[in-house]
Design an enzyme around this catalytic site. Structure first.
Site, PDB file in Angstrom:
ATOM      1  N   GLY A 224       6.028  -5.096  10.431  1.00  0.00           N
ATOM      2  CA  GLY A 224       5.097  -5.739   9.407  1.00  0.00           C
ATOM      3  C   GLY A 224       3.779  -4.521   9.322  1.00  0.00           C
ATOM      4  N   GLY A 225       3.642  -3.651   9.019  1.00  0.00           N
ATOM      5  CA  GLY A 225       2.727  -2.414   8.668  1.00  0.00           C
ATOM      6  C   GLY A 225       2.118  -2.707   7.127  1.00  0.00           C
ATOM      7  N   ASP A 249       8.680  -2.619   7.014  1.00  0.00           N
ATOM      8  CA  ASP A 249       7.778  -3.554   6.422  1.00  0.00           C
ATOM      9  C   ASP A 249       9.346  -3.744   5.452  1.00  0.00           C
ATOM     10  OD1 ASP A 249       6.470  -5.559   4.623  1.00  0.00           O
ATOM     11  OD2 ASP A 249       4.863  -5.078   5.752  1.00  0.00           O
ATOM     12  N   PHE A 270      11.840  -8.361  10.554  1.00  0.00           N
ATOM     13  CA  PHE A 270      10.736  -8.563  11.409  1.00  0.00           C
ATOM     14  C   PHE A 270      12.573  -9.666  12.364  1.00  0.00           C
ATOM     15  CE2 PHE A 270       6.355  -9.250  10.020  1.00  0.00           C
ATOM     16  CZ  PHE A 270       7.463 -10.775  10.012  1.00  0.00           C
ATOM     17  N   ARG A 285       0.174  -5.786  14.024  1.00  0.00           N
ATOM     18  CA  ARG A 285      -1.139  -6.400  13.444  1.00  0.00           C
ATOM     19  C   ARG A 285      -0.925  -7.561  12.458  1.00  0.00           C
ATOM     20  NH1 ARG A 285      -7.110  -4.689  10.168  1.00  0.00           N
ATOM     21  NH2 ARG A 285      -5.715  -5.373   8.176  1.00  0.00           N
ATOM     22  N   HIS A 289       0.564 -14.614  13.552  1.00  0.00           N
ATOM     23  CA  HIS A 289      -0.911 -15.704  13.445  1.00  0.00           C
ATOM     24  C   HIS A 289      -0.480 -15.829  11.698  1.00  0.00           C
ATOM     25  CE1 HIS A 289      -3.985 -13.853  10.130  1.00  0.00           C
ATOM     26  NE2 HIS A 289      -2.395 -13.421   9.670  1.00  0.00           N
TER      27      HIS A 289
HETATM   28  C1  LIG Z   1      -1.099 -10.326   7.388  1.00  0.00           C
HETATM   29  S1  LIG Z   1       0.274  -8.591   6.783  1.00  0.00           S
HETATM   30  C2  LIG Z   1      -0.549  -7.891   7.768  1.00  0.00           C
HETATM   31  C3  LIG Z   1      -0.027  -6.743   7.349  1.00  0.00           C
HETATM   32  C4  LIG Z   1      -0.577  -5.270   8.070  1.00  0.00           C
HETATM   33  N1  LIG Z   1      -0.169  -5.046   9.743  1.00  0.00           N
HETATM   34  C5  LIG Z   1      -2.123  -5.181   8.163  1.00  0.00           C
HETATM   35  O1  LIG Z   1      -3.034  -6.026   9.243  1.00  0.00           O
HETATM   36  O2  LIG Z   1      -2.829  -4.885   7.550  1.00  0.00           O
HETATM   37  C6  LIG Z   1       1.642  -9.128   6.679  1.00  0.00           C
HETATM   38  C7  LIG Z   1       3.566  -8.338   6.870  1.00  0.00           C
HETATM   39  O3  LIG Z   1       3.658  -8.856   6.891  1.00  0.00           O
HETATM   40  C8  LIG Z   1       4.877  -9.229   6.202  1.00  0.00           C
HETATM   41  N2  LIG Z   1       6.089  -9.385   6.452  1.00  0.00           N
HETATM   42  C9  LIG Z   1       6.452 -10.704   6.675  1.00  0.00           C
HETATM   43  N3  LIG Z   1       7.637 -10.812   6.474  1.00  0.00           N
HETATM   44  C10 LIG Z   1       8.291  -9.719   6.684  1.00  0.00           C
HETATM   45  C11 LIG Z   1       9.605  -9.931   6.937  1.00  0.00           C
HETATM   46  N4  LIG Z   1      10.329 -10.646   7.628  1.00  0.00           N
HETATM   47  N5  LIG Z   1       9.950  -8.660   8.075  1.00  0.00           N
HETATM   48  C12 LIG Z   1       9.162  -7.626   7.433  1.00  0.00           C
HETATM   49  N6  LIG Z   1       7.315  -8.035   7.414  1.00  0.00           N
HETATM   50  C13 LIG Z   1       6.926  -9.173   6.873  1.00  0.00           C
HETATM   51  C14 LIG Z   1       4.214  -8.871   4.531  1.00  0.00           C
HETATM   52  O4  LIG Z   1       4.929  -8.334   3.682  1.00  0.00           O
HETATM   53  C15 LIG Z   1       3.136  -8.311   5.477  1.00  0.00           C
HETATM   54  O5  LIG Z   1       2.809  -6.800   4.808  1.00  0.00           O
END
Ligand SMILES: C[S@@+](CC[C@H](N)C(=O)[O-])C[C@H]1O[C@@H](n2cnc3c(N)ncnc32)[C@H](O)[C@@H]1O
Length: 381
Positions: A224-225, A249, A270, A285, A289
């Site tokens: 989820g980067g 992601d 994920f 990261r 939350h």
């Molecule tokens: C708050 S952001 C954090 C991004 C990064 N880790 C950072 O700290 O800058 C949450 C991330 O989770 C991703 N996300 C949401 N649902 C997801 C899923 N089902 N599978 C993978 N990624 C997902 C979003 O696209 C987003 O990039």
């Protein structure tokens, strides 16, 4: 009075981040203690008007015009630049000056302040737009939403004040992908969110922990980067560590990922089994939350199933103290509740979540003072 203010300013300038924050907190409690009821009501009830005025300032590019020159600007000059009506502009500028977003230097004449300079940056403008356009309507619906749901702690990410505000049944991240302008503000804000603050790279002992590497083994998966800033920063800090660095992601997010010759990308939901098996570090990261415990457990399980014996899960998130949470952390927690049915977890809540998922915490290293951003090193029990 002036001398006293100057003394505090010098103290803040010469102190470290903890000193500066503690001065800000003291000023806040000083203000609370000397306000009359009328002052208090005027202050609290007008907060959303301030954000609306800043949003207008962004639309008219006022902060950029001020930042582009050292000279004060008159209402007439700004009216020519923005094509906005002079009388209206004079009023909005006067209001922005009243809370320090700009400074009035003379009749109908204004100049920039440190706040103007902050809001001349495109990412902080995006923050204003994100908080006004997406969070604002959701926050407005929060009391009604909570009342209808009998004040239960929200747990369903498809049923929050955000869905009520925007008349959708999609969870926020899916819904945002159908809203290009709002998504754009969010993404732009994320790219520099937390710039200048310490990061996990300042505290976690990667060189000590990075054993058992090989060129074939994946070194670091940023689950989820997002756009990959953390993975890139990791690769650049540790070019000597063998193995690939990969950002995972959803496809729409990866489409905007930053390009780096030594950092790959791989599409991964994920909530589905982790496709990269046996990497050394699985780094997450600001993921947990976003999700309530039941969803967080699925993400953890999918990660655990991919671990090799010596893999480590690194969770980079806020770990709130069980008592005495700072206001900046407390407000983020309520925002998570408002739009995602998610939460910032206390230390006790982290232990509970991880234990329920069959994991134990090797260490928690906290690297910011008020938000308590921390890196948790976690392995199966
Ligand atoms: C708050 S952001 C954090 C991004 C990064 N880790 C950072 O700290 O800058 C949450 C991330 O989770 C991703 N996300 C949401 N649902 C997801 C899923 N089902 N599978 C993978 N990624 C997902 C979003 O696209 C987003 O990039």
């Amino acid at each position: 009075m002036e001398a006293l203010v100057e003394q505090v300013r010098v103290l803040a300038k010469n102190g470290d981040e903890t000193v500066r924050k503690s001065i800000l907190d003291s000023l806040q409690s000083l203000r609370n203690s000397i306000e009359t009821p009328d002052d208090t009501v005027q202050r609290f009830t007008f907060y959303n008007l301030q954000l609306a005025a800043l949003r207008v300032g962004v639309d008219l590019k006022l902060f950029n015009f001020f930042a582009d020159t050292e000279e004060p600007l008159t209402v007439v000059e700004l009216s020519e630049k923005t094509k906005a009506d002079k009388i209206f502009l004079g009023r909005i500028l006067r209001y922005l000056a009243s809370f320090g977003a700009i400074k009035e230097t003379n009749k109908d004449t204004f100049t920039s302040t440190n706040i103007t300079r902050t809001f001349s940056s495109s990412s902080f403008q995006a923050a204003i737009c994100h908080y006004f356009d997406t969070m604002g309507p959701s926050i407005q619906k929060l009391p009604e939403f909570l009342k209808e749901n009998h004040y239960k702690d929200p747990e369903n990410s498809a049923n929050t004040a955000l869905q009520k505000a925007f008349n959708t049944d999609q969870p926020a991240f899916f819904w945002l992908q159908t809203q290009p302008e709002k998504m754009g503000f969010f993404q732009e804000y994320l790219t520099t969110n937390r710039t200048g603050r310490p990061t996990f790279l300042d505290v976690y002992p990667f060189l000590e922990r990075a054993t058992g590497l090989s060129p074939e083994r994946v070194l670091f998966v940023d689950v989820g980067g997002g756009f990959g800033q953390q993975a890139i920063a990791f690769r650049e800090k540790y070019p000597q560590l063998e193995g690939r660095v990969i950002v995972q992601d959803l496809a729409p997010t990866l489409a905007h990922a930053l390009k780096h010759p030594k950092v790959g990308t791989s599409e991964q939901d994920f909530f589905q089994p982790q496709t990269i098996k046996g990497a050394k570090f699985y780094y997450l990261r600001n993921i947990f939350h976003d999700w309530p415990d039941d969803k967080a457990k699925i993400i953890l399980k999918n990660t655990v199933d991919a671990l090799a014996d010596d893999s480590l899960i690194l969770i980079d998130d806020m770990v709130l103290p069980n008592v005495g949470v700072h206001w900046q952390a407390a407000q983020l927690d309520i925002l998570m509740m408002t739009t995602l049915a998610a939460r910032e977890r206390t230390q006790d809540q982290w232990y509970q979540l991880l234990e329920n998922a069959g994991l134990k915490v090797n260490s928690i290293t906290t690297y910011t003072s008020s938000l308590k951003d921390s890196i948790l090193e976690v392995v199966p029990i």
